[in-house]
Design an enzyme around this catalytic site. Structure first.
Site, PDB file in Angstrom:
ATOM      1  N   HIS A 136      21.621 -16.086 -14.834  1.00 39.62           N
ATOM      2  CA  HIS A 136      21.750 -16.679 -13.503  1.00 39.62           C
ATOM      3  C   HIS A 136      22.594 -15.776 -12.608  1.00 39.62           C
ATOM      4  CE1 HIS A 136      25.313 -18.202 -15.566  1.00 39.62           C
ATOM      5  NE2 HIS A 136      25.818 -18.662 -14.447  1.00 39.62           N
ATOM      6  N   ASP A 142      30.250 -13.671 -12.639  1.00 37.15           N
ATOM      7  CA  ASP A 142      30.720 -13.354 -13.987  1.00 37.15           C
ATOM      8  C   ASP A 142      29.564 -13.221 -14.987  1.00 37.15           C
ATOM      9  OD1 ASP A 142      30.349 -16.131 -13.682  1.00 37.15           O
ATOM     10  OD2 ASP A 142      31.654 -16.580 -15.386  1.00 37.15           O
ATOM     11  N   HIS A 143      28.332 -13.031 -14.457  1.00 35.27           N
ATOM     12  CA  HIS A 143      27.157 -12.780 -15.310  1.00 35.27           C
ATOM     13  C   HIS A 143      26.389 -11.537 -14.881  1.00 35.27           C
ATOM     14  CE1 HIS A 143      27.348 -16.564 -17.652  1.00 35.27           C
ATOM     15  NE2 HIS A 143      28.156 -16.841 -16.644  1.00 35.27           N
TER      16      HIS A 143
END
Ligand SMILES: [Zn+2]
Length: 291
Positions: free
Chosen positions: A85, A89-90
Site C-alpha cells: 500500500h 513506511d512501506h
C-alpha cells in the site's frame, strides 16, 4: 501470538527465513513508522535467480546498505518491487531499489494513484492476480480499509499470507479517514482474510513484527477489538451534538492522554462506520450525536 516462531526474530532487526518456507526471507529495516514498532519487514520472496521485494521502505542509507548487503550475500536477483500500500513506511526505498536493480514497481491501481508524483508504479496488480515467484507463486488479495489500495499476498506453498498492514504483531493498525482509510471496509477485509486462514492459510506475515502462526486467533482478536471499540464509541454518543475530541476519553479509557490525537483519528473512523450503519449522525458543524 507468535508462539513457535519467536525464535526466528530478535530486536536487532536481523534478517530471518520464514520457518518451513526458505523462499521467504525477511529483512526488518528501520523506518519512520508508528511506535512501538520501529521497523518495516521487507519480504524477499523467491529463489536466488528470481525474487521480488515486498515493501522495501527504509529511507535511511545505513539500513539501505544492510538490505543491499543481504541481497548481494545471498545472490538474489530481484525481478520486481511490490508494494502492499501507499503509506510512507512501506514505500520509502522502492524508487532507489528499483533503479539499482533496473526493475519495475508493482502495486494496486489505487496505490499507484495515491503515489503519483512520489513513487512511479510501473505495473498494476489486480485482485486475484498471480505473481510467479516461489514454488507455487503468490496470489494478490485486495484488502482495502487500512489503505484504499491495500494488497495482501497469499503463498499457498507456505500456508501463509504476506499481510502488509492488515494486522501487526508489534504495534497497532491505524485506520485514517483523511487518507482513504475506511473502518467498515477494513472490517470486511479482516473477515476476508479470516476466510483465507480458515481455508488453510494459517500463518500471517505482517509488515511490523514477527510472523504469527495462529493467524485465525489474531484476526478474531482484531475483529473483536474493533467491534468492542465501536460499541464504546456508540455508547459515548448522546442526543446532544459533541466534538470528536470530547468523545475520546469515554471511548478510549484504556489509552493515555498523550495518544488522544491518534485515538481521535481512529474514533472518527468508527463514527463514519456508525453513521453508515445508521447509529450516528454528523452535524453540519462537524459535531456528532446519536442518530
Ligand atoms: Zn499502513
Amino acid at each position: 501470538m507468535a508462539s513457535g516462531v519467536t525464535q526466528q526474530v530478535n530486536d536487532g532487526g536481523e534478517p530471518f527465513t520464514v520457518e518451513g518456507a526458505p523462499w521467504i526471507r525477511v529483512v526488518p529495516l528501520r523506518t519512520p513508522t508508528l511506535p512501538p514498532a520501529t521497523r518495516t519487514n521487507c519480504y524477499l520472496v523467491g529463489d536466488a535467480g528470481r525474487a521480488i521485494a515486498i515493501d522495501p521502505a527504509t529511507p535511511y542509507s545505513d539500513e539501505q546498505d544492510r538490505l543491499d548487503d543481504f541481497v548481494q550475500l545471498h545472490n538474489i536477483r530481484l525481478s520486481e518491487i511490490v508494494l502492499t500500500h501507499h503509506h510512507l513506511d512501506h514505500v520509502g526505498d522502492a524508487t532507489r531499489l528499483a533503479a539499482k536493480h533496473g526493475v519495475g514497481i508493482a502495486a494496486h491501481a489505487v496505490t499507484a494513484d495515491k503515489l503519483r508524483g512520489r513513487v512511479a508504479v510501473t505495473r498494476e496488480i489486480a485482485d486475484g492476480e498471480r505473481l510467479d515467484v516461489g514454488p507455487r507463486g503468490l496470489r494478490a488479495k485486495f484488502t482495502p480499509g487500512h489503505a484504499p489500495g491495500h494488497l495482501c499476498f497469499v503463498d499457498e506453498a507456505a500456508s501463509s499470507i504476506v499481510a502488509g498492514d492488515m494486522v501487526a504483531s508489534l504495534g497497532t493498525i491505524i485506520v485514517e479517514p483523511d487518507d482513504g482509510g475506511d473502518m467498515r471496509i477494513y472490517l470486511e477485509s479482516l473477515q476476508a482474510l479470516r476466510a483465507e486462514v480458515a481455508a488453510g492459510m494459517r500463518r500471517l506475515l505482517p509488515a511490523h513484527g514477527a510472523p504469527v502462526d495462529d493467524g485465525g486467533a489474531l484476526l478474531d482478536h482484531y475483529v473483536a477489538h474493533r467491534l468492542g471499540r465501536e460499541a464504546r464509541v456508540a455508547a459515548a454518543l448522546t442526543g446532544e451534538a459533541q466534538e470528536v475530541v470530547a468523545l475520546v476519553p469515554p471511548a478510549y479509557p484504556d489509552v493515555s492522554p498523550a495518544l488522544y490525537g491518534l485515538a481521535a483519528r481512529s474514533l472518527l473512523a468508527h463514527l463514519i462506520k456508525l453513521e453508515y450503519d445508521g447509529h450516528a449522525r454528523r452535524h453540519a458543524d462537524g459535531r456528532w450525536s446519536r442518530a
